[in-house]
Scaffold this motif. Structure first.
Motif, PDB file in Angstrom:
ATOM      1  N   ARG A  22       1.008  -1.128  -0.149  1.00  0.00           N
ATOM      2  CA  ARG A  22      -0.431   0.224   0.000  1.00  0.00           C
ATOM      3  C   ARG A  22       0.931   1.262  -0.375  1.00  0.00           C
ATOM      4  NH1 ARG A  22      -4.927  -2.116   4.460  1.00  0.00           N
ATOM      5  NH2 ARG A  22      -4.958  -3.595   2.594  1.00  0.00           N
ATOM      6  N   ALA A  23       0.196   2.547  -0.930  1.00  0.00           N
ATOM      7  CA  ALA A  23       1.485   3.594  -1.068  1.00  0.00           C
ATOM      8  C   ALA A  23       0.939   4.036   0.975  1.00  0.00           C
ATOM      9  CB  ALA A  23       0.996   4.507  -2.167  1.00  0.00           C
ATOM     10  N   ARG A  24       2.164   4.812   0.968  1.00  0.00           N
ATOM     11  CA  ARG A  24       2.288   6.006   1.955  1.00  0.00           C
ATOM     12  C   ARG A  24       2.622   6.395   1.659  1.00  0.00           C
ATOM     13  NH1 ARG A  24       7.452   6.072   5.430  1.00  0.00           N
ATOM     14  NH2 ARG A  24       8.694   5.372   3.873  1.00  0.00           N
ATOM     15  N   PRO A  25       2.457   7.825   2.101  1.00  0.00           N
ATOM     16  CA  PRO A  25       2.450   9.774   2.061  1.00  0.00           C
ATOM     17  C   PRO A  25       4.692   8.993   2.057  1.00  0.00           C
ATOM     18  CG  PRO A  25       1.105   9.135   3.816  1.00  0.00           C
ATOM     19  CD  PRO A  25       1.247   7.732   3.089  1.00  0.00           C
ATOM     20  N   ILE A  26       5.132  10.312   1.201  1.00  0.00           N
ATOM     21  CA  ILE A  26       6.698  10.145   1.284  1.00  0.00           C
ATOM     22  C   ILE A  26       7.370  11.447   2.633  1.00  0.00           C
ATOM     23  CG2 ILE A  26       8.309  10.575   0.016  1.00  0.00           C
ATOM     24  CD1 ILE A  26       7.834   9.778  -2.657  1.00  0.00           C
ATOM     25  N   ASP A  27       7.048  11.188   3.102  1.00  0.00           N
ATOM     26  CA  ASP A  27       8.092  12.237   3.753  1.00  0.00           C
ATOM     27  C   ASP A  27       8.585  13.155   3.859  1.00  0.00           C
ATOM     28  OD1 ASP A  27       8.028  13.758   6.626  1.00  0.00           O
ATOM     29  OD2 ASP A  27       9.218  12.329   7.486  1.00  0.00           O
ATOM     30  N   PRO A  28       9.216  15.165   3.490  1.00  0.00           N
ATOM     31  CA  PRO A  28       9.615  15.176   2.677  1.00  0.00           C
ATOM     32  C   PRO A  28      10.803  15.514   3.580  1.00  0.00           C
ATOM     33  CG  PRO A  28       7.518  17.032   3.225  1.00  0.00           C
ATOM     34  CD  PRO A  28       7.446  15.383   3.785  1.00  0.00           C
ATOM     35  N   SER A  29      11.647  15.480   4.742  1.00  0.00           N
ATOM     36  CA  SER A  29      12.732  15.227   5.262  1.00  0.00           C
ATOM     37  C   SER A  29      12.982  14.200   5.062  1.00  0.00           C
ATOM     38  CB  SER A  29      12.287  15.792   6.888  1.00  0.00           C
ATOM     39  OG  SER A  29      11.770  14.248   7.237  1.00  0.00           O
ATOM     40  N   GLU A  30      12.834  12.680   5.042  1.00  0.00           N
ATOM     41  CA  GLU A  30      13.323  12.138   4.088  1.00  0.00           C
ATOM     42  C   GLU A  30      13.724  11.664   2.838  1.00  0.00           C
ATOM     43  OE1 GLU A  30      10.702   8.254   4.822  1.00  0.00           O
ATOM     44  OE2 GLU A  30      10.202   8.803   6.467  1.00  0.00           O
ATOM     45  N   LEU A  31      13.107  13.077   1.724  1.00  0.00           N
ATOM     46  CA  LEU A  31      13.458  12.638   0.612  1.00  0.00           C
ATOM     47  C   LEU A  31      14.549  14.297   0.661  1.00  0.00           C
ATOM     48  CD1 LEU A  31      12.839  12.569  -1.949  1.00  0.00           C
ATOM     49  CD2 LEU A  31      11.431  14.320  -2.538  1.00  0.00           C
ATOM     50  N   SER A  32      15.032  14.744   1.819  1.00  0.00           N
ATOM     51  CA  SER A  32      15.451  15.733   1.635  1.00  0.00           C
ATOM     52  C   SER A  32      17.180  14.551   1.913  1.00  0.00           C
ATOM     53  CB  SER A  32      15.087  17.250   2.334  1.00  0.00           C
ATOM     54  OG  SER A  32      16.460  17.611   2.579  1.00  0.00           O
ATOM     55  N   GLY A  33      16.709  14.194   3.462  1.00  0.00           N
ATOM     56  CA  GLY A  33      17.982  13.210   3.823  1.00  0.00           C
ATOM     57  C   GLY A  33      19.179  12.485   2.716  1.00  0.00           C
TER      58      GLY A  33
END
Length: 94
Positions: A22-33
C-alpha cells in the motif's frame, strides 16, 4: 457463440494486497535527507579523486629539474592541498 464471456460485465475479485504494497505518503524530510546523503557521497568521491591526483602531481613536481619552476609549482601545490583539506572539513556541514 454462447461460450464467449464478456469480461467487462463480470466483476473479478482481486486478492487483497499486503500492507507493504500500500502506498504511504513520502515524508519530505526523508527525501531531503536521502538527497543530502547522495550529494555528500558524490562530493566525498570527488574530493578523494582530487586528493589522489594532487598526490601524483606532487611526485611529478619533485622530479622537476628547474629550481624556479619547482618552487613555484610547490607553492601552488601547497595552496591546492590547503583547499583539499578545507573541502574535507566543510563536507561535514552537508
Amino acid at each position: 457463440m454462447p461460450d464467449i464471456v464478456n469480461l467487462d460485465r463480470r466483476k473479478r475479485l482481486l486478492p487483497a494486497r499486503p500492507l507493504t504494497y500500500r502506498a504511504r505518503p513520502i515524508d519530505p524530510s526523508e527525501l531531503s535527507g536521502a538527497r543530502r546523503q547522495k550529494a555528500r557521497e558524490a562530493l566525498q568521491e570527488a574530493i578523494f579523486a582530487l586528493q589522489i591526483c594532487h598526490a601524483r602531481t606532487s611526485l611529478v613536481i619533485e622530479n622537476i629539474d628547474d629550481k624556479e619552476s619547482r618552487e613555484r609549482l610547490t607553492s601552488q601545490s601547497a595552496r591546492i592541498g590547503t583547499l583539499i583539506d578545507l573541502a574535507w572539513c566543510r563536507l561535514g556541514d552537508i
